[in-house]
Design an enzyme around this catalytic site. Structure first.
Site, PDB file in Angstrom:
ATOM      1  N   LEU A  58       0.868  -1.187   0.000  1.00  0.00           N
ATOM      2  CA  LEU A  58       0.000   0.000   0.000  1.00  0.00           C
ATOM      3  C   LEU A  58       0.899   1.229   0.000  1.00  0.00           C
ATOM      4  O   LEU A  58       1.815   1.336   0.821  1.00  0.00           O
ATOM      5  CB  LEU A  58      -0.901  -0.009   1.233  1.00  0.00           C
ATOM      6  CG  LEU A  58      -1.896   1.160   1.375  1.00  0.00           C
ATOM      7  CD1 LEU A  58      -3.141   0.701   2.137  1.00  0.00           C
ATOM      8  CD2 LEU A  58      -1.277   2.374   2.081  1.00  0.00           C
ATOM      9  N   GLY A  92      -0.271   8.768  -1.231  1.00  0.00           N
ATOM     10  CA  GLY A  92       0.095   9.956  -2.020  1.00  0.00           C
ATOM     11  C   GLY A  92       0.550   9.635  -3.432  1.00  0.00           C
ATOM     12  O   GLY A  92       1.634  10.043  -3.851  1.00  0.00           O
ATOM     13  N   SER A 123      -0.960  10.485  -6.377  1.00  0.00           N
ATOM     14  CA  SER A 123      -1.524  11.295  -7.479  1.00  0.00           C
ATOM     15  C   SER A 123      -0.420  11.827  -8.392  1.00  0.00           C
ATOM     16  O   SER A 123      -0.697  12.162  -9.549  1.00  0.00           O
ATOM     17  CB  SER A 123      -2.345  12.466  -6.918  1.00  0.00           C
ATOM     18  OG  SER A 123      -1.497  13.387  -6.271  1.00  0.00           O
ATOM     19  N   SER A 124       0.795  11.941  -7.883  1.00  0.00           N
ATOM     20  CA  SER A 124       1.885  12.518  -8.689  1.00  0.00           C
ATOM     21  C   SER A 124       3.227  12.094  -8.092  1.00  0.00           C
ATOM     22  O   SER A 124       3.274  11.415  -7.060  1.00  0.00           O
ATOM     23  CB  SER A 124       1.776  14.058  -8.689  1.00  0.00           C
ATOM     24  OG  SER A 124       1.835  14.552  -7.362  1.00  0.00           O
ATOM     25  N   ILE A 164       6.804  11.005  -6.666  1.00  0.00           N
ATOM     26  CA  ILE A 164       7.482   9.780  -6.222  1.00  0.00           C
ATOM     27  C   ILE A 164       6.465   8.676  -5.935  1.00  0.00           C
ATOM     28  O   ILE A 164       6.700   7.501  -6.222  1.00  0.00           O
ATOM     29  CB  ILE A 164       8.343  10.074  -4.965  1.00  0.00           C
ATOM     30  CG1 ILE A 164       9.394  11.150  -5.275  1.00  0.00           C
ATOM     31  CG2 ILE A 164       9.028   8.804  -4.461  1.00  0.00           C
ATOM     32  CD1 ILE A 164      10.120  11.699  -4.037  1.00  0.00           C
ATOM     33  N   GLY A 165       5.309   9.036  -5.383  1.00  0.00           N
ATOM     34  CA  GLY A 165       4.281   8.039  -5.072  1.00  0.00           C
ATOM     35  C   GLY A 165       3.752   7.377  -6.329  1.00  0.00           C
ATOM     36  O   GLY A 165       3.614   6.145  -6.403  1.00  0.00           O
ATOM     37  N   TYR A 211       8.729  22.169   7.959  1.00  0.00           N
ATOM     38  CA  TYR A 211       8.828  20.948   7.141  1.00  0.00           C
ATOM     39  C   TYR A 211       9.982  20.074   7.650  1.00  0.00           C
ATOM     40  O   TYR A 211       9.814  18.856   7.837  1.00  0.00           O
ATOM     41  CB  TYR A 211       9.029  21.342   5.680  1.00  0.00           C
ATOM     42  CG  TYR A 211       9.261  20.192   4.739  1.00  0.00           C
ATOM     43  CD1 TYR A 211       8.213  19.328   4.393  1.00  0.00           C
ATOM     44  CD2 TYR A 211      10.510  19.951   4.165  1.00  0.00           C
ATOM     45  CE1 TYR A 211       8.425  18.264   3.514  1.00  0.00           C
ATOM     46  CE2 TYR A 211      10.724  18.903   3.287  1.00  0.00           C
ATOM     47  CZ  TYR A 211       9.679  18.067   2.970  1.00  0.00           C
ATOM     48  OH  TYR A 211       9.887  17.010   2.103  1.00  0.00           O
TER      49      TYR A 211
HETATM   50  P1  NAP Z   1       4.169  15.595  -4.902  1.00  0.00           P
HETATM   51  O1  NAP Z   1       4.230  15.356  -6.371  1.00  0.00           O
HETATM   52  O2  NAP Z   1       3.614  16.900  -4.405  1.00  0.00           O
HETATM   53  O3  NAP Z   1       3.395  14.388  -4.220  1.00  0.00           O
HETATM   54  C1  NAP Z   1       2.958  14.446  -2.899  1.00  0.00           C
HETATM   55  C2  NAP Z   1       1.797  13.503  -2.742  1.00  0.00           C
HETATM   56  O4  NAP Z   1       1.347  13.542  -1.380  1.00  0.00           O
HETATM   57  C3  NAP Z   1       0.602  13.892  -3.616  1.00  0.00           C
HETATM   58  O5  NAP Z   1       0.044  12.723  -4.148  1.00  0.00           O
HETATM   59  C4  NAP Z   1      -0.353  14.529  -2.602  1.00  0.00           C
HETATM   60  O6  NAP Z   1      -1.722  14.417  -2.961  1.00  0.00           O
HETATM   61  C5  NAP Z   1      -0.069  13.641  -1.397  1.00  0.00           C
HETATM   62  N1  NAP Z   1      -0.648  14.167  -0.184  1.00  0.00           N
HETATM   63  C6  NAP Z   1      -0.514  15.400   0.373  1.00  0.00           C
HETATM   64  N2  NAP Z   1      -1.254  15.471   1.493  1.00  0.00           N
HETATM   65  C7  NAP Z   1      -1.887  14.274   1.637  1.00  0.00           C
HETATM   66  C8  NAP Z   1      -2.779  13.735   2.572  1.00  0.00           C
HETATM   67  N3  NAP Z   1      -3.232  14.447   3.618  1.00  0.00           N
HETATM   68  N4  NAP Z   1      -3.200  12.453   2.418  1.00  0.00           N
HETATM   69  C9  NAP Z   1      -2.776  11.705   1.385  1.00  0.00           C
HETATM   70  N5  NAP Z   1      -1.952  12.181   0.430  1.00  0.00           N
HETATM   71  C10 NAP Z   1      -1.504  13.457   0.564  1.00  0.00           C
HETATM   72  O7  NAP Z   1       5.641  15.538  -4.273  1.00  0.00           O
HETATM   73  P2  NAP Z   1       6.727  14.352  -4.203  1.00  0.00           P
HETATM   74  O8  NAP Z   1       8.022  14.986  -4.440  1.00  0.00           O
HETATM   75  O9  NAP Z   1       6.328  13.182  -5.031  1.00  0.00           O
HETATM   76  O10 NAP Z   1       6.644  14.007  -2.635  1.00  0.00           O
HETATM   77  C11 NAP Z   1       6.633  12.677  -2.161  1.00  0.00           C
HETATM   78  C12 NAP Z   1       7.406  12.618  -0.851  1.00  0.00           C
HETATM   79  O11 NAP Z   1       8.767  12.972  -1.100  1.00  0.00           O
HETATM   80  C13 NAP Z   1       6.900  13.589   0.216  1.00  0.00           C
HETATM   81  O12 NAP Z   1       6.893  12.945   1.469  1.00  0.00           O
HETATM   82  C14 NAP Z   1       7.939  14.707   0.196  1.00  0.00           C
HETATM   83  O13 NAP Z   1       8.038  15.359   1.430  1.00  0.00           O
HETATM   84  C15 NAP Z   1       9.195  13.917  -0.149  1.00  0.00           C
HETATM   85  N6  NAP Z   1      10.298  14.701  -0.722  1.00  0.00           N
HETATM   86  C16 NAP Z   1      10.170  15.367  -1.905  1.00  0.00           C
HETATM   87  C17 NAP Z   1      11.234  16.097  -2.406  1.00  0.00           C
HETATM   88  C18 NAP Z   1      11.165  16.857  -3.708  1.00  0.00           C
HETATM   89  O14 NAP Z   1      12.086  17.640  -4.009  1.00  0.00           O
HETATM   90  N7  NAP Z   1      10.159  16.644  -4.522  1.00  0.00           N
HETATM   91  C19 NAP Z   1      12.439  16.126  -1.702  1.00  0.00           C
HETATM   92  C20 NAP Z   1      12.556  15.446  -0.496  1.00  0.00           C
HETATM   93  C21 NAP Z   1      11.475  14.715  -0.020  1.00  0.00           C
HETATM   94  P3  NAP Z   1      -2.567  15.622  -3.623  1.00  0.00           P
HETATM   95  O15 NAP Z   1      -2.351  15.506  -5.079  1.00  0.00           O
HETATM   96  O16 NAP Z   1      -3.977  15.326  -3.216  1.00  0.00           O
HETATM   97  O17 NAP Z   1      -2.039  16.899  -3.034  1.00  0.00           O
END
Ligand code: NAP
Length: 280
Positions: A8, A11, A13-14, A16-17, A152
């Site tokens: 499972l 997150g 929708s976009s 890394i997930g 954060y």
């Molecule tokens: P992202 O594209 O913004 O994806 C974040 C995901 O989290 C989206 O699917 C978002 O859903 C979901 N989310 C937010 N709040 C939520 C909630 N209450 N319940 C369930 N889902 C929720 O960014 P990403 O980069 O893939 O981020 C994934 C992880 O990597 C996060 O934990 C982030 O902190 C970490 N990270 C990212 C970076 C970076 O540079 N991108 C760097 C270090 C760590 P919605 O579409 O509904 O908002």
């Protein structure tokens, strides 16, 4: 033939997930890809269709315990097992002490820290049953505090401390706990911070420093040095697939070098070696 292992992921929708959901399904995992709003699943569905894989897409808001329980209970009802969870959902926040209200900071903690706890608590009994894996996407910001990321980074530090403490305890019951630490990843993360570059910087004592921080960050995401979500997902897959995954897994050489400026124990094995002996 035994049933496929079931993961499972939160997150999806976009970013890394989404990339992890695709990679896991391609590697043979039964993949439950969860989103807080399933109306936002079009990109995920298209990515799955493009590579001809099946995903089980379900609703899960990490901040809503009822939604978390419904998703986890549903997986057990339908598949009878849960072998891994990827706590990926998270959201950035730009601000500093004088400009953030305590309510702002609590909200950042709700998603990035308590959300991880909600999902992990619901999943752990089922992960114990399968000797499964609990994987959490944190950040290099879970090791190194970064300007205007106080809330954060505090949330990501909290997750890292929680998981580092849980890891030796969970291991006594056969559950492996890892954190995955990305640096910059070209996902929706920056857009989802919702910071308006035109109006967001107000005239206050912090505005010059904030402008410099934003200019540097924009450049980092524009100059091609940010990783793709698919590359970051490879590190999550290592945590899911390696025989004995490290506690800490960085998603890139850059992330490893960056946290290496602070940590001598980059993969966490030295700390786990000491603390695991306390409960063994
Ligand atoms: P992202 O594209 O913004 O994806 C974040 C995901 O989290 C989206 O699917 C978002 O859903 C979901 N989310 C937010 N709040 C939520 C909630 N209450 N319940 C369930 N889902 C929720 O960014 P990403 O980069 O893939 O981020 C994934 C992880 O990597 C996060 O934990 C982030 O902190 C970490 N990270 C990212 C970076 C970076 O540079 N991108 C760097 C270090 C760590 P919605 O579409 O509904 O908002």
């Amino acid at each position: 033939m035994s049933a496929p292992r079931c993961v499972l992921i939160t997150g999806t929708s976009s970013g890394i997930g989404l990339a992890t959901a695709i990679a896991a399904a391609r590697s043979g995992w039964r993949t439950v890809a969860t989103l807080r709003d399933t109306a936002r699943a079009d990109g995920l569905r298209k990515a799955a269709a493009d590579v001809g894989i099946e995903l089980d897409i379900r609703q899960l808001d990490v901040t809503d315990e009822t939604s978390v329980a419904a998703a986890v209970d549903g997986v057990i009802a339908d598949y009878g097992r849960l072998d891994a969870v990827v706590n990926n959902a998270g959201a950035g926040h730009l601000g500093t002490l004088e400009n953030d209200s305590v309510a702002d900071v609590r909200q950042v903690m709700e998603v990035n820290f308590f959300g991880v706890l909600n999902v992990s608590r619901a999943a752990l009994p089922h992960l114990r049953a399968t000797c499964g894996r609990l994987v959490t996407v944190t950040s290099v910001g879970g090791v190194i505090g970064q300007p205007f990321n106080e809330a954060y980074c505090a949330a990501k530090f909290a997750v890292e401390g929680y998981m580092e403490s849980l890891a030796p305890v969970a291991l006594t019951l056969g559950v492996s706990v890892s954190v995955v630490e990305p640096g910059a990843v070209a996902s929706e993360f920056v857009n989802n911070v919702g910071f308006d570059l035109e109006t967001g910087i107000t005239a206050d004592p912090y505005s010059d420093a904030l402008r410099r921080y934003i200019d540097r960050t924009v450049e980092q995401f524009m100059d091609g040095s940010a990783q793709s979500p698919a590359e970051a997902a490879e590190a999550v897959m290592e945590a899911l697939s390696a025989d004995r995954p490290a506690f800490r897994i960085q998603t890139s050489d850059w992330a490893r070098a960056f946290i290496g400026t602070k940590l001598a124990d980059a993969d966490g094995s030295a700390v786990q070696g000491v603390t695991a002996a306390w409960v063994d």
